[in-house]
Structures are given as structure tokens and as C-alpha cells.
Design a protein around this motif. Structure first.
Motif, PDB file in Angstrom:
ATOM      1  N   SER A   1      54.537  42.799  24.205  1.00  0.00           N
ATOM      2  CA  SER A   1      54.011  42.265  22.951  1.00  0.00           C
ATOM      3  C   SER A   1      52.485  42.247  22.942  1.00  0.00           C
ATOM      4  CB  SER A   1      54.550  40.850  22.745  1.00  0.00           C
ATOM      5  OG  SER A   1      53.998  40.284  21.595  1.00  0.00           O
ATOM      6  N   GLN A   2      51.913  42.649  21.816  1.00  0.00           N
ATOM      7  CA  GLN A   2      50.463  42.620  21.628  1.00  0.00           C
ATOM      8  C   GLN A   2      50.013  41.347  20.913  1.00  0.00           C
ATOM      9  OE1 GLN A   2      48.332  45.133  22.816  1.00  0.00           O
ATOM     10  NE2 GLN A   2      50.260  45.565  23.861  1.00  0.00           N
ATOM     11  N   ARG A   3      50.940  40.743  20.149  1.00  0.00           N
ATOM     12  CA  ARG A   3      50.594  39.589  19.315  1.00  0.00           C
ATOM     13  C   ARG A   3      51.748  38.582  19.280  1.00  0.00           C
ATOM     14  NH1 ARG A   3      46.775  38.649  14.959  1.00  0.00           N
ATOM     15  NH2 ARG A   3      47.799  37.376  13.413  1.00  0.00           N
ATOM     16  N   PRO A   4      52.064  37.988  20.445  1.00  0.00           N
ATOM     17  CA  PRO A   4      53.177  37.036  20.469  1.00  0.00           C
ATOM     18  C   PRO A   4      52.761  35.659  19.960  1.00  0.00           C
ATOM     19  CG  PRO A   4      52.221  37.161  22.631  1.00  0.00           C
ATOM     20  CD  PRO A   4      51.478  38.165  21.767  1.00  0.00           C
ATOM     21  N   ILE A   5      53.744  34.870  19.608  1.00  0.00           N
ATOM     22  CA  ILE A   5      53.511  33.464  19.275  1.00  0.00           C
ATOM     23  C   ILE A   5      54.729  32.659  19.718  1.00  0.00           C
ATOM     24  CG2 ILE A   5      54.402  33.619  16.916  1.00  0.00           C
ATOM     25  CD1 ILE A   5      52.004  31.508  16.320  1.00  0.00           C
ATOM     26  N   LEU A   6      54.473  31.443  20.129  1.00  0.00           N
ATOM     27  CA  LEU A   6      55.514  30.502  20.520  1.00  0.00           C
ATOM     28  C   LEU A   6      55.707  29.541  19.363  1.00  0.00           C
ATOM     29  CD1 LEU A   6      56.949  30.171  23.286  1.00  0.00           C
ATOM     30  CD2 LEU A   6      55.309  28.383  23.775  1.00  0.00           C
ATOM     31  N   MET A   7      56.899  29.520  18.765  1.00  0.00           N
ATOM     32  CA  MET A   7      57.201  28.593  17.676  1.00  0.00           C
ATOM     33  C   MET A   7      58.014  27.440  18.267  1.00  0.00           C
ATOM     34  SD  MET A   7      59.258  29.129  14.081  1.00  0.00           S
ATOM     35  CE  MET A   7      58.115  30.332  13.426  1.00  0.00           C
ATOM     36  N   VAL A   8      57.430  26.251  18.271  1.00  0.00           N
ATOM     37  CA  VAL A   8      58.041  25.089  18.921  1.00  0.00           C
ATOM     38  C   VAL A   8      58.697  24.203  17.869  1.00  0.00           C
ATOM     39  CG1 VAL A   8      57.647  23.172  20.499  1.00  0.00           C
ATOM     40  CG2 VAL A   8      56.209  25.224  20.653  1.00  0.00           C
ATOM     41  N   GLY A   9      59.986  23.946  18.060  1.00  0.00           N
ATOM     42  CA  GLY A   9      60.753  23.169  17.095  1.00  0.00           C
ATOM     43  C   GLY A   9      61.158  21.794  17.596  1.00  0.00           C
ATOM     44  N   VAL A  10      61.947  21.118  16.802  1.00  0.00           N
ATOM     45  CA  VAL A  10      62.353  19.737  17.047  1.00  0.00           C
ATOM     46  C   VAL A  10      63.102  19.567  18.364  1.00  0.00           C
ATOM     47  CG1 VAL A  10      64.512  19.896  15.732  1.00  0.00           C
ATOM     48  CG2 VAL A  10      63.362  17.685  15.964  1.00  0.00           C
ATOM     49  N   GLU A  11      63.819  20.588  18.817  1.00  0.00           N
ATOM     50  CA  GLU A  11      64.571  20.422  20.056  1.00  0.00           C
ATOM     51  C   GLU A  11      63.677  20.314  21.285  1.00  0.00           C
ATOM     52  OE1 GLU A  11      69.052  21.828  19.234  1.00  0.00           O
ATOM     53  OE2 GLU A  11      67.769  23.304  20.198  1.00  0.00           O
ATOM     54  N   ALA A  12      62.432  20.699  21.180  1.00  0.00           N
ATOM     55  CA  ALA A  12      61.501  20.445  22.281  1.00  0.00           C
ATOM     56  C   ALA A  12      61.398  18.935  22.500  1.00  0.00           C
ATOM     57  CB  ALA A  12      60.130  21.046  21.981  1.00  0.00           C
ATOM     58  N   HIS A  13      61.403  18.165  21.410  1.00  0.00           N
ATOM     59  CA  HIS A  13      61.431  16.693  21.504  1.00  0.00           C
ATOM     60  C   HIS A  13      62.774  16.219  22.046  1.00  0.00           C
ATOM     61  CE1 HIS A  13      57.685  15.649  19.589  1.00  0.00           C
ATOM     62  NE2 HIS A  13      57.958  16.412  18.556  1.00  0.00           N
ATOM     63  N   ARG A  14      63.842  16.692  21.436  1.00  0.00           N
ATOM     64  CA  ARG A  14      65.182  16.216  21.795  1.00  0.00           C
ATOM     65  C   ARG A  14      65.491  16.401  23.276  1.00  0.00           C
ATOM     66  NH1 ARG A  14      68.727  18.520  16.699  1.00  0.00           N
ATOM     67  NH2 ARG A  14      67.842  17.127  15.141  1.00  0.00           N
ATOM     68  N   PHE A  15      65.030  17.511  23.845  1.00  0.00           N
ATOM     69  CA  PHE A  15      65.302  17.780  25.251  1.00  0.00           C
ATOM     70  C   PHE A  15      64.139  17.371  26.158  1.00  0.00           C
ATOM     71  CE2 PHE A  15      68.372  20.587  23.192  1.00  0.00           C
ATOM     72  CZ  PHE A  15      69.518  20.266  23.905  1.00  0.00           C
ATOM     73  N   GLY A  16      63.060  16.839  25.576  1.00  0.00           N
ATOM     74  CA  GLY A  16      61.940  16.339  26.365  1.00  0.00           C
ATOM     75  C   GLY A  16      61.200  17.417  27.145  1.00  0.00           C
ATOM     76  N   ILE A  17      61.015  18.595  26.542  1.00  0.00           N
ATOM     77  CA  ILE A  17      60.395  19.708  27.264  1.00  0.00           C
ATOM     78  C   ILE A  17      59.043  20.119  26.682  1.00  0.00           C
ATOM     79  CG2 ILE A  17      62.570  20.657  28.143  1.00  0.00           C
ATOM     80  CD1 ILE A  17      62.300  22.722  25.793  1.00  0.00           C
ATOM     81  N   GLN A  18      58.419  19.237  25.902  1.00  0.00           N
ATOM     82  CA  GLN A  18      57.147  19.593  25.281  1.00  0.00           C
ATOM     83  C   GLN A  18      56.114  20.035  26.313  1.00  0.00           C
ATOM     84  OE1 GLN A  18      58.951  16.729  24.927  1.00  0.00           O
ATOM     85  NE2 GLN A  18      58.118  15.504  23.265  1.00  0.00           N
ATOM     86  N   ASP A  19      55.984  19.280  27.395  1.00  0.00           N
ATOM     87  CA  ASP A  19      54.981  19.612  28.411  1.00  0.00           C
ATOM     88  C   ASP A  19      55.250  20.975  29.039  1.00  0.00           C
ATOM     89  OD1 ASP A  19      53.747  17.190  27.918  1.00  0.00           O
ATOM     90  OD2 ASP A  19      54.644  16.180  29.648  1.00  0.00           O
ATOM     91  N   GLU A  20      56.525  21.276  29.329  1.00  0.00           N
ATOM     92  CA  GLU A  20      56.874  22.563  29.926  1.00  0.00           C
ATOM     93  C   GLU A  20      56.565  23.716  28.978  1.00  0.00           C
ATOM     94  OE1 GLU A  20      58.829  19.902  30.023  1.00  0.00           O
ATOM     95  OE2 GLU A  20      59.563  19.643  32.078  1.00  0.00           O
ATOM     96  N   VAL A  21      56.818  23.516  27.686  1.00  0.00           N
ATOM     97  CA  VAL A  21      56.546  24.556  26.697  1.00  0.00           C
ATOM     98  C   VAL A  21      55.040  24.815  26.615  1.00  0.00           C
ATOM     99  CG1 VAL A  21      56.668  25.128  24.238  1.00  0.00           C
ATOM    100  CG2 VAL A  21      58.652  24.117  25.381  1.00  0.00           C
ATOM    101  N   VAL A  22      54.244  23.748  26.574  1.00  0.00           N
ATOM    102  CA  VAL A  22      52.788  23.907  26.510  1.00  0.00           C
ATOM    103  C   VAL A  22      52.268  24.570  27.787  1.00  0.00           C
ATOM    104  CG1 VAL A  22      50.581  22.668  26.403  1.00  0.00           C
ATOM    105  CG2 VAL A  22      52.450  22.039  24.852  1.00  0.00           C
ATOM    106  N   GLU A  23      52.778  24.162  28.947  1.00  0.00           N
ATOM    107  CA  GLU A  23      52.374  24.789  30.213  1.00  0.00           C
ATOM    108  C   GLU A  23      52.707  26.275  30.225  1.00  0.00           C
ATOM    109  OE1 GLU A  23      54.145  22.594  33.441  1.00  0.00           O
ATOM    110  OE2 GLU A  23      53.189  20.729  32.776  1.00  0.00           O
ATOM    111  N   PHE A  24      53.884  26.632  29.705  1.00  0.00           N
ATOM    112  CA  PHE A  24      54.288  28.039  29.610  1.00  0.00           C
ATOM    113  C   PHE A  24      53.301  28.813  28.735  1.00  0.00           C
ATOM    114  CE2 PHE A  24      56.617  31.385  27.355  1.00  0.00           C
ATOM    115  CZ  PHE A  24      57.095  32.135  28.420  1.00  0.00           C
TER     116      PHE A  24
END
Length: 185
Positions: A60-83
Motif C-alpha cells: 500500500s502507498q496510502r493506507p489508513i487505519l479506521m478505528v471503530g467502537v469495538e476498539a473500546h469494547r475490547f479495550g485495545i485502543q492503546d494496541e491499535v495506536v501503537e500499531f
């Protein structure tokens, strides 16, 4: 009664969402409910899905990470941001996942709401060649009353609502159930 309701109970617990369980008034149970077995991805299918996702992201030349409500539900916000930080991938959120990423984060481009939202995040997401959707539910609210213009061939989706029995893979579209937990690796 217990056996008939075990599937509903399991969905409520593993789906991390509000559910209603029917209760029979005056029912006297004669057995114990089946033990709760949390869903686990097939390791081979999960590895294949993760490998394909990595390959798609690396091309990919122009990727984006779209973070939804389940990041909250599963408590993975920090892991997603670190990724995102580790891979320098810009991030947006959906309306329901709005606070999963700090709006002051340098990789944050805005809240995606299809045509209902601001122009910059909409164009950024819709012109991306790879939209990695983590916990993004394709609801009327998150997809701007269904005005989102997202090419499924450019999207990789990981939510609890995808098909839990299998991982569907092909070269243009990948759906990964529960693969978000591999972000820690």
C-alpha cells in the motif's frame, strides 16, 4: 432451556455488546448450563489472514487505519495506536469510535462519516488504497447514513460481527475475525 440459550449467552459474552436473554417465568431447571467457551480463531486461518494483511499493507502507498467502537469494547485502543505508530499509518475514527484515538495525535486525520462528515477525512479515507478497519461496524451512524464511498476491494475488516466460523481470503478483499488481537505481536 439452558442448552437452547447457550448460543445466545455465548454471543452476548463474546460479542461484548448489550443482549437480552429470555427468561421463562416459573421454570425450574434440571441441568447446568454448558460451560462458556470463548471464540478462538483457527490458528492456521488466522496466520494466513494476518500474512495476507501484512502483504497488502506493505504494498500500500496510502493506507489508513479506521478505528471503530469495538476498539473500546475490547479495550485495545492503546494496541491499535501503537500499531499505527510503529508502521506510521494515519488513523481516523468513526463517529461511534470517536474517542478511541486522541484528536491531537500526529497521525490522526479526523472522524470519518461518509458524506455527512468533514471533507478532509472523507477524501483521505476514500482515496486510500488500503483501509484497515479495526472494530468498525458498518452501521448507518458510522457510514454517514450509508453515504460512505468505500471500495470493498481496498478494505480489510476486523470486527466481532464478521463470520466467526471462517476467514474469507482472496487477493482483493480480506475479512479477519478477531485478528485485531494479533496487533500485540
Amino acid at each position: 432451556f439452558f442448552q437452547a440459550e447457550d448460543g445466545i449467552r455465548d454471543h452476548c459474552v463474546t460479542g461484548v455488546q448489550t443482549c437480552a436473554l429470555p427468561i421463562c417465568v416459573g421454570f425450574v431447571g434440571s441441568g447446568e448450563p454448558a460451560p462458556l467457551v470463548p471464540y478462538r480463531s483457527d490458528p492456521r486461518e488466522l496466520r494466513e489472514a494476518v500474512d495476507e494483511t501484512v502483504a497488502i499493507l506493505s504494498r500500500s502507498q496510502r493506507p489508513i487505519l479506521m478505528v471503530g467502537v469495538e476498539a473500546h469494547r475490547f479495550g485495545i485502543q492503546d494496541e491499535v495506536v501503537e500499531f499505527a505508530e510503529r508502521n506510521q499509518i494515519p488513523m481516523c475514527t468513526t463517529l461511534l469510535g470517536k474517542s478511541a484515538v486522541s484528536e491531537s495525535h500526529p497521525l490522526f486525520v479526523g472522524v470519518y462519516e461518509g458524506a455527512m462528515g468533514r471533507d478532509f477525512p472523507r477524501r483521505f479515507v476514500e482515496q486510500s488504497d488500503c483501509v484497515l478497519m479495526i472494530g468498525t461496524l458498518k452501521t448507518d451512524i458510522d457510514m454517514g447514513i450509508f453515504t460512505a464511498d468505500l471500495d470493498p476491494a481496498r478494505c480489510i475488516s476486523s470486527t466481532s460481527e464478521e463470520d466467526r466460523k471462517s476467514t474469507r481470503l482472496n487477493s482483493s478483499h480480506t475479512v479477519i475475525s478477531y485478528a485485531v488481537f494479533c496487533l500485540k505481536k
